[in-house]
Design an enzyme around this catalytic site. Sequence first.
Site, PDB file in Angstrom:
ATOM      1  N   HIS A 439       0.770  -1.151  -0.004  1.00  0.00           N
ATOM      2  CA  HIS A 439       0.028  -0.036   0.003  1.00  0.00           C
ATOM      3  C   HIS A 439       0.682   1.252  -0.273  1.00  0.00           C
ATOM      4  O   HIS A 439       0.743   2.277  -0.871  1.00  0.00           O
ATOM      5  CB  HIS A 439      -1.081  -0.216   1.202  1.00  0.00           C
ATOM      6  CG  HIS A 439      -1.896   1.181   1.266  1.00  0.00           C
ATOM      7  ND1 HIS A 439      -1.306   2.117   1.970  1.00  0.00           N
ATOM      8  CD2 HIS A 439      -3.082   1.389   0.689  1.00  0.00           C
ATOM      9  CE1 HIS A 439      -2.554   3.347   1.919  1.00  0.00           C
ATOM     10  NE2 HIS A 439      -3.458   2.635   1.108  1.00  0.00           N
ATOM     11  N   ARG A 547     -10.056   6.670  -7.561  1.00  0.00           N
ATOM     12  CA  ARG A 547     -10.605   5.963  -6.246  1.00  0.00           C
ATOM     13  C   ARG A 547     -11.128   6.634  -5.484  1.00  0.00           C
ATOM     14  O   ARG A 547     -10.667   7.541  -4.776  1.00  0.00           O
ATOM     15  CB  ARG A 547      -9.152   5.344  -5.653  1.00  0.00           C
ATOM     16  CG  ARG A 547      -8.204   4.113  -6.540  1.00  0.00           C
ATOM     17  CD  ARG A 547      -7.013   3.951  -5.799  1.00  0.00           C
ATOM     18  NE  ARG A 547      -6.278   3.330  -6.462  1.00  0.00           N
ATOM     19  CZ  ARG A 547      -4.928   3.531  -7.050  1.00  0.00           C
ATOM     20  NH1 ARG A 547      -4.711   4.673  -7.217  1.00  0.00           N
ATOM     21  NH2 ARG A 547      -4.201   2.822  -7.747  1.00  0.00           N
ATOM     22  N   GLY A 768      -8.246  -4.779 -13.221  1.00  0.00           N
ATOM     23  CA  GLY A 768      -7.368  -4.461 -11.769  1.00  0.00           C
ATOM     24  C   GLY A 768      -6.434  -5.521 -11.588  1.00  0.00           C
ATOM     25  O   GLY A 768      -6.657  -6.429 -10.714  1.00  0.00           O
ATOM     26  N   THR A 769      -5.423  -5.299 -11.928  1.00  0.00           N
ATOM     27  CA  THR A 769      -4.326  -6.525 -12.005  1.00  0.00           C
ATOM     28  C   THR A 769      -3.575  -6.892 -10.735  1.00  0.00           C
ATOM     29  O   THR A 769      -2.981  -7.788 -10.464  1.00  0.00           O
ATOM     30  CB  THR A 769      -3.352  -6.420 -13.243  1.00  0.00           C
ATOM     31  OG1 THR A 769      -2.673  -5.246 -13.269  1.00  0.00           O
ATOM     32  CG2 THR A 769      -3.907  -6.634 -14.557  1.00  0.00           C
ATOM     33  N   ASP A 771      -5.419  -6.891  -7.872  1.00  0.00           N
ATOM     34  CA  ASP A 771      -6.279  -7.865  -7.042  1.00  0.00           C
ATOM     35  C   ASP A 771      -6.357  -9.313  -7.954  1.00  0.00           C
ATOM     36  O   ASP A 771      -6.379 -10.155  -7.427  1.00  0.00           O
ATOM     37  CB  ASP A 771      -7.624  -7.486  -6.821  1.00  0.00           C
ATOM     38  CG  ASP A 771      -7.598  -6.514  -5.359  1.00  0.00           C
ATOM     39  OD1 ASP A 771      -6.737  -6.693  -4.701  1.00  0.00           O
ATOM     40  OD2 ASP A 771      -8.595  -5.966  -5.288  1.00  0.00           O
ATOM     41  N   CYS A 832      -5.750  -0.820 -15.277  1.00  0.00           N
ATOM     42  CA  CYS A 832      -5.460   0.251 -14.417  1.00  0.00           C
ATOM     43  C   CYS A 832      -4.901  -0.118 -13.126  1.00  0.00           C
ATOM     44  O   CYS A 832      -4.593   0.582 -12.272  1.00  0.00           O
ATOM     45  CB  CYS A 832      -6.961   0.730 -13.775  1.00  0.00           C
ATOM     46  SG  CYS A 832      -8.034  -0.417 -13.146  1.00  0.00           S
TER      47      CYS A 832
END
Length: 879
Positions: A439, A547, A768-769, A771, A832
């Site tokens: 993160h 986001r 969303g690569t 996840d 993305c």
Amino acid sequence: MDNIYFFSGQDRLPKTVDRELLGIRGRQAVEFAELGFPILPGFIIDARLASKLESVDIQRDIKKLLDKCALFVDKKIGDPDNPLLLKIVVSSNLAISNYPTLHNFGLVRSVIDGFARWVGNQFAAHEVLFLVRGMLKIEELLAIAENDTTRLPDVQMQLRNVEGELKQEHPARDALSYMNEYAPYLPLGFFDTAEDQLISALRRISRLLSKDEQNDNDTALMVQPMVYGNYGKDSCSGFFFSRNIVTGEKKLQGEFYREKFNEIGAQGQPIEKIGIDHLKQLEQIAWTLEDRFKEIRQVRFTVEKGKLWLIEQRPVEQKSTQADIKLLLDLASRKVVDEAYIVKAIQPPRLNEILHPVIDFASTKELPKYTGGISGAPGAAIGRVFFSTEALLEAHKVALQKNEDARFILVMPATFADDVKAIEVATGVLSCEGGYSAHASVVARQYGKVSVVAPEMKIRGKKATLGDLSFGEGDYITLNVPYYGEPSVYLGKASLIEPDPKESGLLEYIQICKKFVKHFHVRANADSPRDAALASSFGAEGIGLCRTEHMFFHKDRINVFREMILSDTPAERAAALEKLEPMQRDDFYGIFKAMAGKEVTIRLLDAPLHEFLPHNDEELQAFMAYLEKARGKKPSKSELLARIEALAEFNPMLGHRGCRIAVSYPEIYAMQVRAIFEAAYKLREEKIDVRPEIMVPVVMNASEVKLIIFGKKIEGKNYRGIVEIEEELRNQRGLKPLSYRVGTMIELPAAALGAGEIARYAQFFSFGTNDLTQTTLGISRDDFTSFMPDYTLFDLLEGNPFSTLDPRVKELVALAVERGKMTRPDLVCGLCGEHGANPANVRFCMEAGLDYVSCSSYSVPIALLAVAQAELERTAVKG
């Protein structure tokens, strides 16, 4: 004689000569000569002859060639008053040679006094020692090659003696004394006659070449005169780069050393002070070299008695990307190269350097240093250490109030959604859990901040240790994260060189790249008008991921959002959402406006609700004070804690997040959808082109998508979908329809496999690569680094799957695109995830039929360059 070639600034080699027979150094000298520069003349004994000189009579030929050299340098070999000295270069076709530097041939007893009158007795003695060392090294190599164990120990002992003498600041004895001492270990009569000394040296080197296993008959010998920057008045030595190697300014950068042989122990002066005539000459040489080689070059030169000689020229290793780009733009502007050439000349990852500050390494010499860890986000950052978001934000507020240094480094084991606001104001993040896709790293890249993940770091309260470094809250540290190589952490304040995309030439370079981007585009991941404007300046063709959860963490919103989450009744929740809606509308208004005329993909709330809740007692007390003021009564702490505990999840990544929140709490998505369209219709009234795209996250089947887009009526309950909400808002205001798209994020294998069904309702897919990688491989991006070294050791995975797409993930993406477009041929597909800026991933996306990639604003130029290069390659193949 055949196979011996003379060269000078006036003499050219015949075109029929095979340049491969000249070796690397020989070819470089010939290239210099062909440019008509004042290169020292010389001759090359090519590879066919160089190893056979013992059996060939070359004396007459060598004498003629030395006479030709003498005409250029106004010296003569063996002249007792003004002797010509020479160097021998072993010129192989290998980049690394085991042969020593061989200088000062012609330095014999009869010329030593004359030479010393020009350069001084100490320097003359030093040059004798240098000559002796080179030849002793040749004799040592010969003894080894011939297995002459009788002679080898004596030669090696004398070689150690010479090297010991050369390490002294000044020679202990005079030149003649050294000649007499070392003569017995060198070829017979080595210091008697100048010409014989050169020829005997050539033959000894030739003999060694004949026994060298690495010499595949491709090693030549080159002989050139020596010139000296300390050869009387009007002499100097020096070097320069053809332009500034940091800024790229078209101005010579270098130094010269008046009346000095080289820079050792000398005080240098800036090259521009060398004198107008020589400066103009050097500038012409520098820029001719740039046009010839199409790169920055480094040149060494000597001025001997007022006459300029170029010693060598070569590429520059330590130069900035900015300098290279400035050079390429200069070449293109003058039509020396075309625009396609300059696009292909820069490797995409190098652009990272231009986008972030770099360390001024002169300022780090005295600072304690730790090297290692994982590069999360590149660049350099300085700041005072704080170990929590709250402490850093408070210190930042105080620093601004007192006009103090407001640079801070957030140091934490790991960061979460609530820490985004600290990363946003910090200069960098130092953490110890996770890796490139942690993160902290992802958010740092998004905000253009620096991130290092150092698993070795230990944090205890307000103290941290990292290797031999130990630092506490308020201490200064410096982070340095190069794109290539290991990151470093320094204890203390270094100095930084700040980037300027406009001055660096980056923006101009991006515009040239975009000329070649025709069938595939780059968008940005951006959550604010500022980020959107930055991404647009870097060439982004829209926003591929906004986001929305990041918007709720601002200090004026977080407690309102917490109030909504912890509401006891739908009415209380509706009241909180009513407060949030104008905030969301203003966010979307600013982002749409910054991206006027370009698509903006807004992802509806994705993060698990518990991430927004108070994480400590201080936050809880602040929230309770807010509730008391907002509702007029004091809330129950125990009841709040109970509700917070009830919302906690064991595995939030796979829990109550994304579209699942919308199913349970439809009013949250309804608020966001209204805010999106309120902003869009307002901008349309202002004659601004708005292109909204609404993205539904974490879907696993078509039913979820259908519900959220189109709604559903069941058992008396009406679930209002996006389409109905937009229609209601439009009809209330009597407006004409606005063009928009609704799509979904494909981040679960189930969604990829069911893409054909999902495409019945979704107008676009965004992969969303991050996840999708986690759910496909069953590994957490934040925990993967704990066992990744073991997997790397045993080759169980190819690289880092959170940097380069795993083959299985690629297969799912390609499958989803294929199935989706079979259902909906006009389906728009993008990627993305954080993989979007990796050039290898970009190429895959282009081949798999996607339409764009989206990445952090600071990565947009990198992705654009990768796309342009891939388009050029594709055009070349078709052509």
